[in-house]
Design a protein around this motif. Structure first.
Motif, PDB file in Angstrom:
ATOM      1  N   ILE A   1      -4.731   6.080 -52.717  1.00 44.06           N
ATOM      2  CA  ILE A   1      -5.094   4.992 -54.421  1.00 44.06           C
ATOM      3  C   ILE A   1      -6.293   5.037 -54.798  1.00 44.06           C
ATOM      4  O   ILE A   1      -7.266   4.284 -53.799  1.00 44.06           O
ATOM      5  CB  ILE A   1      -3.923   4.264 -53.529  1.00 44.06           C
ATOM      6  CG1 ILE A   1      -2.966   4.038 -53.909  1.00 44.06           C
ATOM      7  CG2 ILE A   1      -4.292   3.111 -55.337  1.00 44.06           C
ATOM      8  CD1 ILE A   1      -2.431   2.900 -53.697  1.00 44.06           C
ATOM      9  N   GLU A   2      -6.982   4.735 -55.802  1.00 44.87           N
ATOM     10  CA  GLU A   2      -8.226   4.583 -56.232  1.00 44.87           C
ATOM     11  C   GLU A   2      -8.647   3.187 -56.395  1.00 44.87           C
ATOM     12  O   GLU A   2      -7.717   2.303 -56.683  1.00 44.87           O
ATOM     13  CB  GLU A   2      -8.523   4.807 -57.584  1.00 44.87           C
ATOM     14  CG  GLU A   2      -8.228   6.547 -57.621  1.00 44.87           C
ATOM     15  CD  GLU A   2      -9.379   7.614 -56.870  1.00 44.87           C
ATOM     16  OE1 GLU A   2     -10.022   7.467 -56.239  1.00 44.87           O
ATOM     17  OE2 GLU A   2      -8.729   8.478 -56.564  1.00 44.87           O
TER      18      GLU A   2
ATOM     19  N   ASN B   1      -7.609   0.681 -58.755  1.00 44.72           N
ATOM     20  CA  ASN B   1      -6.032  -0.048 -58.327  1.00 44.72           C
ATOM     21  C   ASN B   1      -6.131  -0.638 -57.608  1.00 44.72           C
ATOM     22  O   ASN B   1      -5.755  -1.827 -57.744  1.00 44.72           O
ATOM     23  CB  ASN B   1      -5.425   1.268 -58.676  1.00 44.72           C
ATOM     24  CG  ASN B   1      -5.224   2.450 -59.075  1.00 44.72           C
ATOM     25  OD1 ASN B   1      -5.534   2.455 -60.707  1.00 44.72           O
ATOM     26  ND2 ASN B   1      -4.988   3.823 -59.286  1.00 44.72           N
TER      27      ASN B   1
ATOM     28  N   SER C   1      -8.050  -3.294 -56.405  1.00 45.64           N
ATOM     29  CA  SER C   1      -8.881  -4.309 -56.762  1.00 45.64           C
ATOM     30  C   SER C   1      -7.860  -5.342 -57.534  1.00 45.64           C
ATOM     31  O   SER C   1      -7.161  -6.051 -57.596  1.00 45.64           O
ATOM     32  CB  SER C   1     -10.036  -4.310 -57.831  1.00 45.64           C
ATOM     33  OG  SER C   1     -10.621  -3.522 -56.973  1.00 45.64           O
ATOM     34  N   GLY C   2      -7.167  -4.311 -58.387  1.00 44.55           N
ATOM     35  CA  GLY C   2      -5.754  -5.319 -59.535  1.00 44.55           C
ATOM     36  C   GLY C   2      -4.889  -5.516 -58.302  1.00 44.55           C
ATOM     37  O   GLY C   2      -4.335  -6.918 -58.877  1.00 44.55           O
ATOM     38  N   LEU C   3      -3.951  -4.858 -58.074  1.00 41.79           N
ATOM     39  CA  LEU C   3      -3.251  -4.975 -56.465  1.00 41.79           C
ATOM     40  C   LEU C   3      -3.681  -6.158 -55.507  1.00 41.79           C
ATOM     41  O   LEU C   3      -3.102  -7.185 -55.932  1.00 41.79           O
ATOM     42  CB  LEU C   3      -3.152  -4.090 -55.738  1.00 41.79           C
ATOM     43  CG  LEU C   3      -1.962  -3.042 -56.141  1.00 41.79           C
ATOM     44  CD1 LEU C   3      -2.446  -1.573 -55.554  1.00 41.79           C
ATOM     45  CD2 LEU C   3      -0.819  -2.659 -57.645  1.00 41.79           C
TER      46      LEU C   3
ATOM     47  N   THR D   1       2.152  -1.355 -51.170  1.00 43.72           N
ATOM     48  CA  THR D   1       1.541  -0.123 -51.739  1.00 43.72           C
ATOM     49  C   THR D   1      -0.161  -0.599 -51.391  1.00 43.72           C
ATOM     50  O   THR D   1      -0.514   0.379 -50.494  1.00 43.72           O
ATOM     51  CB  THR D   1       0.981  -0.513 -53.053  1.00 43.72           C
ATOM     52  OG1 THR D   1       2.613  -0.649 -54.174  1.00 43.72           O
ATOM     53  CG2 THR D   1       0.431   0.552 -53.747  1.00 43.72           C
TER      54      THR D   1
END
Length: 187
Positions: free
Chosen positions: A4-5, A8, A10-12, A30
């Motif tokens: 996972i980059e 992604n 940060s948004g999660l 995740t």
């Protein structure tokens, strides 16, 4: 699962504060998978992860504790502030999985230095007494073995040896086997 980059993640991480219980659980899962694959990707978000240890749903807490445990392996200083959240989770009345995740985190953190082992030992010792023989106890013993194989202080080594000593003589099955392995690791 593919790596996972960071964007992604940060948004999660932001979604850990969202209003949907179900979404917080999905996101925490995740994040735990990402930390297992590459703890460095999740490490910049430790503060938000520690905050998530106080969400009401058990799955969010155990998944985040798993992520913090993976980070602790390489950078225990980064997760040291999770101690209070882990302590609260260690004695969660509603979820054995949360208790186990907290126990594993504290053992991993304690394995990283003599000072940390002394800090976590009283909680670990209390948990051993509370949960001895419970369904999750086998996994707790595996985490204790990790603590013994790490860098515990001499005081923690003596206390741990005394705690499992009875089971090396009087225990049976996996409890006796793990207790013997722990004693061997301490010597």
């Amino acid at each position: 699962m593919a790596d996972i980059e960071t964007p992604n993640i940060s948004g999660l991480v932001e979604e850990l504060s969202g209003s949907s219980r179900r979404r917080r659980q999905e996101v925490a899962h995740t994040i735990a998978l990402a930390a297992r694959s590459n703890p460095a990707v999740v490490k910049p978000h430790v503060e938000a992860l520690i905050d998530a240890l106080f969400r009401p749903e058990a799955q969010t807490r155990w998944e985040i504790l798993d992520a913090l445990t993976d980070i602790a392996q390489s950078d225990p200083d980064a997760v040291a502030d999770a101690f209070d959240g882990a302590e609260a989770s260690l004695f969660d009345d509603g979820s054995a999985t949360v208790r186990l995740a907290a126990f594993k985190f504290l053992c991993r953190l304690g394995s990283t230095s003599p000072e940390r082992s002394d800090e976590v030992w009283p909680l670990i010792d209390e948990a051993i007494q509370c949960y001895h023989g419970d369904a999750e106890y086998r996994d707790m013993l595996a985490a204790l073995l990790g603590l013994a194989e790490g860098s515990p202080s001499e005081d923690t080594k003596r206390a741990l040896a005394a705690r499992v000593g009875f089971d090396t003589k009087n225990g049976a099955g996996y409890i006796k086997s793990f207790s013997n392995e722990i004693l061997q690791a301490l010597s």
